[in-house]
Design a protein around this motif. Structure first.
Motif, mmCIF file in Angstrom:
data_model
loop_
_atom_site.group_PDB
_atom_site.id
_atom_site.type_symbol
_atom_site.label_atom_id
_atom_site.label_comp_id
_atom_site.label_asym_id
_atom_site.label_seq_id
_atom_site.Cartn_x
_atom_site.Cartn_y
_atom_site.Cartn_z
ATOM 1 N N ARG A 21 0.972 -1.258 0.144
ATOM 2 C CA ARG A 21 -0.179 -0.204 -0.143
ATOM 3 C C ARG A 21 0.983 1.218 -0.101
ATOM 4 N NH1 ARG A 21 -4.225 -1.596 4.939
ATOM 5 N NH2 ARG A 21 -5.266 -3.200 3.963
ATOM 6 N N ASP A 22 1.176 1.469 -1.102
ATOM 7 C CA ASP A 22 2.434 2.719 -1.244
ATOM 8 C C ASP A 22 1.815 4.158 -0.855
ATOM 9 O OD1 ASP A 22 1.151 2.086 -3.595
ATOM 10 O OD2 ASP A 22 2.486 3.904 -4.740
ATOM 11 N N THR A 23 0.525 4.433 -1.143
ATOM 12 C CA THR A 23 0.114 5.706 -0.904
ATOM 13 C C THR A 23 -1.518 5.517 -0.696
ATOM 14 O OG1 THR A 23 -0.059 7.887 -1.981
ATOM 15 C CG2 THR A 23 -0.269 6.128 -3.446
ATOM 16 N N ALA A 24 -2.176 6.757 -0.827
ATOM 17 C CA ALA A 24 -3.510 6.690 -0.794
ATOM 18 C C ALA A 24 -4.050 7.036 -2.065
ATOM 19 C CB ALA A 24 -4.262 7.380 0.572
ATOM 20 N N ALA A 25 -5.348 6.688 -2.522
ATOM 21 C CA ALA A 25 -6.064 7.452 -3.657
ATOM 22 C C ALA A 25 -6.253 8.726 -3.313
ATOM 23 C CB ALA A 25 -6.987 6.676 -4.389
ATOM 24 N N GLY A 26 -6.787 8.873 -2.144
ATOM 25 C CA GLY A 26 -7.145 10.374 -1.602
ATOM 26 C C GLY A 26 -6.736 10.552 -0.167
ATOM 27 N N PHE A 27 -6.164 11.652 0.106
ATOM 28 C CA PHE A 27 -5.570 11.689 1.284
ATOM 29 C C PHE A 27 -6.049 12.850 2.044
ATOM 30 C CE2 PHE A 27 -1.452 12.887 3.909
ATOM 31 C CZ PHE A 27 -1.815 12.237 5.124
ATOM 32 N N ILE A 28 -6.715 13.083 2.944
ATOM 33 C CA ILE A 28 -7.018 14.081 3.973
ATOM 34 C C ILE A 28 -6.360 14.313 5.288
ATOM 35 C CG2 ILE A 28 -9.264 15.534 4.725
ATOM 36 C CD1 ILE A 28 -10.653 13.486 2.798
ATOM 37 N N ARG B 44 -13.409 4.593 -10.666
ATOM 38 C CA ARG B 44 -13.269 3.416 -11.266
ATOM 39 C C ARG B 44 -12.018 2.593 -10.819
ATOM 40 N NH1 ARG B 44 -18.084 3.784 -12.696
ATOM 41 N NH2 ARG B 44 -18.669 4.960 -14.448
ATOM 42 N N TYR B 45 -11.161 3.042 -9.997
ATOM 43 C CA TYR B 45 -9.966 2.301 -9.342
ATOM 44 C C TYR B 45 -9.558 3.357 -8.338
ATOM 45 C CZ TYR B 45 -5.867 -0.441 -8.674
ATOM 46 O OH TYR B 45 -4.934 -1.111 -7.866
ATOM 47 N N LEU B 46 -9.149 2.830 -7.013
ATOM 48 C CA LEU B 46 -8.475 3.509 -6.037
ATOM 49 C C LEU B 46 -7.307 2.898 -5.798
ATOM 50 C CD1 LEU B 46 -11.649 4.020 -3.732
ATOM 51 C CD2 LEU B 46 -10.613 5.577 -5.165
ATOM 52 N N HIS B 47 -6.155 3.647 -6.234
ATOM 53 C CA HIS B 47 -4.809 3.061 -6.363
ATOM 54 C C HIS B 47 -4.203 3.197 -4.926
ATOM 55 C CE1 HIS B 47 -0.514 2.183 -6.907
ATOM 56 N NE2 HIS B 47 -0.475 3.228 -6.248
ATOM 57 N N GLY B 48 -3.645 2.163 -4.325
ATOM 58 C CA GLY B 48 -2.882 2.015 -2.915
ATOM 59 C C GLY B 48 -3.765 1.849 -1.984
ATOM 60 N N PHE B 49 -4.547 2.845 -1.267
ATOM 61 C CA PHE B 49 -5.238 2.716 -0.221
ATOM 62 C C PHE B 49 -6.738 3.404 -0.001
ATOM 63 C CE2 PHE B 49 -5.885 3.161 4.423
ATOM 64 C CZ PHE B 49 -6.271 1.895 4.648
ATOM 65 N N GLY B 50 -7.505 3.372 -1.095
ATOM 66 C CA GLY B 50 -8.585 4.077 -0.959
ATOM 67 C C GLY B 50 -8.562 5.616 -0.444
ATOM 68 N N ILE B 51 -9.454 6.163 0.080
ATOM 69 C CA ILE B 51 -9.655 7.737 0.572
ATOM 70 C C ILE B 51 -9.476 7.660 1.953
ATOM 71 C CG2 ILE B 51 -11.119 9.580 0.864
ATOM 72 C CD1 ILE B 51 -12.374 8.830 -1.675
ATOM 73 N N ILE C 127 -12.812 -6.038 -12.623
ATOM 74 C CA ILE C 127 -13.694 -6.039 -11.686
ATOM 75 C C ILE C 127 -13.440 -5.220 -10.449
ATOM 76 C CG2 ILE C 127 -14.837 -7.438 -10.055
ATOM 77 C CD1 ILE C 127 -15.948 -8.008 -12.670
ATOM 78 N N ALA C 128 -12.153 -5.211 -10.217
ATOM 79 C CA ALA C 128 -11.769 -4.570 -8.851
ATOM 80 C C ALA C 128 -11.606 -3.052 -9.131
ATOM 81 C CB ALA C 128 -10.268 -5.194 -8.481
ATOM 82 N N ALA C 129 -12.236 -2.445 -8.142
ATOM 83 C CA ALA C 129 -12.264 -1.062 -7.946
ATOM 84 C C ALA C 129 -11.189 -0.429 -6.968
ATOM 85 C CB ALA C 129 -13.763 -0.556 -8.031
ATOM 86 N N ALA C 130 -10.771 -1.253 -5.996
ATOM 87 C CA ALA C 130 -10.027 -0.589 -4.845
ATOM 88 C C ALA C 130 -8.914 -1.672 -4.726
ATOM 89 C CB ALA C 130 -10.561 -0.210 -3.710
ATOM 90 N N PHE C 131 -7.817 -1.147 -4.502
ATOM 91 C CA PHE C 131 -6.532 -2.109 -4.251
ATOM 92 C C PHE C 131 -6.512 -2.459 -2.735
ATOM 93 C CE2 PHE C 131 -2.086 -2.394 -2.737
ATOM 94 C CZ PHE C 131 -1.509 -2.960 -3.845
ATOM 95 N N ALA C 132 -7.303 -1.753 -1.789
ATOM 96 C CA ALA C 132 -7.162 -2.110 -0.533
ATOM 97 C C ALA C 132 -8.800 -1.611 -0.173
ATOM 98 C CB ALA C 132 -6.392 -1.700 0.449
ATOM 99 N N ALA D 294 -14.714 -2.294 2.847
ATOM 100 C CA ALA D 294 -15.253 -0.999 2.190
ATOM 101 C C ALA D 294 -15.126 0.251 3.063
ATOM 102 C CB ALA D 294 -16.847 -1.230 1.928
ATOM 103 N N ILE D 295 -15.469 0.280 4.413
ATOM 104 C CA ILE D 295 -15.449 1.404 5.184
ATOM 105 C C ILE D 295 -14.702 1.039 6.521
ATOM 106 C CG2 ILE D 295 -16.498 3.187 6.471
ATOM 107 C CD1 ILE D 295 -18.647 3.023 4.606
ATOM 108 N N ASN D 296 -13.742 1.722 7.104
ATOM 109 C CA ASN D 296 -12.935 1.537 8.457
ATOM 110 C C ASN D 296 -12.696 2.620 9.012
ATOM 111 O OD1 ASN D 296 -11.782 0.318 10.620
ATOM 112 N ND2 ASN D 296 -10.100 -0.644 9.604
#
Length: 536
Positions: free
Chosen positions: A232-239, A253-260, A284-289, A315-317
């Motif tokens: 998990r090298d990064t997050a797709a969105g980071f706040i 369509r696809y979240l690279h690394g680790f979602g939002i 099929i896959a829309a999220a790396f994690a 999905a949500i944590n």
């Protein structure tokens, strides 16, 4: 946007132009808007400015991944809206979509985005026979077959002509899971697609024949084997360190690394988004994690009206972080980041309230206010895995005597949560994990065919170190379709080894509908109310 050089035709790299537009917006009086004329925009990591950042639940303190790159980078800008006006963003390489840091009242909205060559490869089995399978490869997954061995990679960089990554099947398949596209079910099967491999043959037209040592006909016809290298090298969105951030009306369509990922921020909204792969691509896959992870957020978290389909994890944590105590020096507690995926960011600010818990029982033994902090900054490599905090009162004697038995949580950063009107499907794990003492509601959602518990309430100071106790949670009017036969629909299971008293306070489970199985399995709850739930 185009006046800064962004190319709405989708041919040229728009990364530097978009960065210039966001910087210019930050120099204007608010409220500010960055508006994309409708079109297609390409983003490459080669022209994205690297930022040293440390993110919860990703690669921790690993120095190989300390620099993060994002297509949309917002720092120190308030009252900003980034509006895609229905545009499509195409991301290349290992590039996150957005970062919002040290900013307030930021909205990211109205566009579709996808990774051109994601680090998940979805292989659909179209034929099986004695000792072989034939699979198809999505057009967005470049590959080579050399001496009977298969490797996948990204598209090449337009700047130096080399792929951003390349992995053999031995590496790429570590995180394998299987999707049944007809039934709409996902699971983490133990049967490895390339187990007992003899060779791989390229049949052309993006078809691969996989030959095995065993001459029996393998299963899996029609299944999609989804292969992932697990870093998990990064997050797709980071706040981070931000307030009042909204992510709305995106087609993700696809979240690279680790979602939002929301981290030490306040008041976050995720609303009306479609987290679903473009099935026309064969993917099929829309999220790396995970799709959405909130780690140490205060105020309110609102997650409403989204579709979560095709994750490689939960999905949500929503949680905090327990930091074990290593030593006590007067009123100063020395702490460590205990999980290898979480380190490097500040866990406390001056004035935050802390709570000390016994790690075995999760029983609180004292609270205090932080008066001094030393440790990670989240921006550099100094002191990544340890920190020290000083409190405004004496440390309890039992903690000073046996510090290793205790951990600390920041209870200022524990949000109230509303998760409502969402759809969860094609998830191999859980739909929602939630551990927060803020008043929370999970209502009017649809959970369809999840492979584990649809809702999991845990909390632990020994494995994931995800805090903390739930004080007031209502789970109501949800529909649980095709629940897992191997797990309860709702699992309440704090990971305390000493159970002398409850961990969680009040949880209500009312007016839900579920299709058989066990509705709730619970331990460690002082006041559990279960009523008016309907079995179909």
């Amino acid at each position: 946007m185009t006046e800064f050089g962004a190319d709405r035709s989708g041919i040229a790299d728009s990364t530097a132009a978009v960065a210039a537009a966001i910087e210019a917006a930050g120099n204007l009086p608010g409220p500010r808007q960055v508006v994309f004329p409708t079109g297609t925009y390409r983003f490459y990591p080669d022209r994205a400015v690297p930022h040293e950042l440390y993110l919860s639940n990703t690669v921790g303190a690993d120095p190989a991944f300390r620099d993060k790159r994002f297509a949309l980078y917002v720092e120190g800008i308030d009252d900003l809206t980034i509006d895609g006006q229905g545009s499509r963003f195409e991301l290349h390489g290992q590039l996150g979509l957005f970062a919002v840091i040290g900013s307030s009242r930021v909205t990211i909205t109205n566009f579709e985005f996808d990774q051109v060559a994601p680090r998940i490869v979805d292989l659909t089995v179209i034929e099986t026979g004695p000792g072989y399978r034939v699979v198809t490869v999505p057009a967005g997954s470049p590959y080579v077959v050399e001496s009977g061995q298969l490797s996948f990679m990204t598209d090449p960089s337009p700047y130096d002509g080399t792929p951003y990554w390349r992995h053999s099947t031995d590496v790429l398949g570590v995180g394998q899971q299987v999707f049944d596209p007809v039934a709409g079910l996902a699971s983490r099967r133990p049967a490895w697609l390339f187990e007992n491999l003899v060779s791989v043959t390229d049949l052309g037209e993006r078809r691969l024949r996989i030959d095995y040592r065993d001459e029996t006909t393998p299963d899996g016809l029609g299944m999609v084997y989804s292969l992932r290298e697990v870093t998990r090298d990064t997050a797709a969105g980071f706040i981070w360190q931000s307030k009042s951030v909204a992510v709305t009306n995106l087609k993700a369509r696809y979240l690279h690394g680790f979602g939002i990922l929301g981290q030490f921020s306040e008041d976050i909204v995720v609303e009306g988004n479609e987290f679903v792969a473009d099935r026309s691509t064969g993917r099929i896959a829309a999220a790396f994690a995970d799709f959405v992870q909130m780690s140490g957020v205060k105020g309110t978290i609102t997650i409403v009206g989204n579709t979560f389909d095709g994750a490689h994890d939960d999905a949500i944590n929503i949680h905090g972080t327990y930091l074990p105590v290593t030593a006590v020096d007067g009123r100063t507690l020395h702490l460590r980041y205990a999980h290898n995926e979480t380190a490097g960011f500040p866990q406390f600010h001056f004035g935050d309230e802390l709570e000390i818990v016994n790690r075995a029982s999760l029983r609180a033994v004292g609270q205090a206010v932080v008066t001094a902090v030393t440790g990670p900054t989240g921006r550099d490599s100094r002191s990544l895995t340890t920190m020290s905090i000083t409190s405004d009162r004496d440390v309890p004697a039992e903690v000073a005597t046996d510090p290793d038995a205790f951990a600390v949580e920041n209870i200022t950063y524990t949000p109230a949560v509303r998760i409502a009107g969402n759809t969860f499907r094609n998830i191999p794990t859980r739909g929602i994990l939630l551990t927060t003492r803020g008043r929370s509601v999970i209502e009017d959602n649809v959970f369809d065919g999840l492979d584990m518990a649809s809702i999991f309430i845990s909390g632990d100071a020994s494995s994931w170190y995800e805090s903390g106790p739930v004080h007031d949670l209502t789970i109501r009017r949800n529909v649980f379709r095709r629940p897992s036969p191997n797990h309860p629909v709702i699992l309440i299971h704090p990971e305390n080894t000493v159970t002398d008293e409850p961990v969680h306070e009040t949880i209500r489970i009312e007016d839900n509908t579920y299709e058989g199985g066990v509705l709730v399995e619970a331990k460690g709850v002082r006041n559990l109310v279960v009523g008016n739930n309907l079995v179909l």
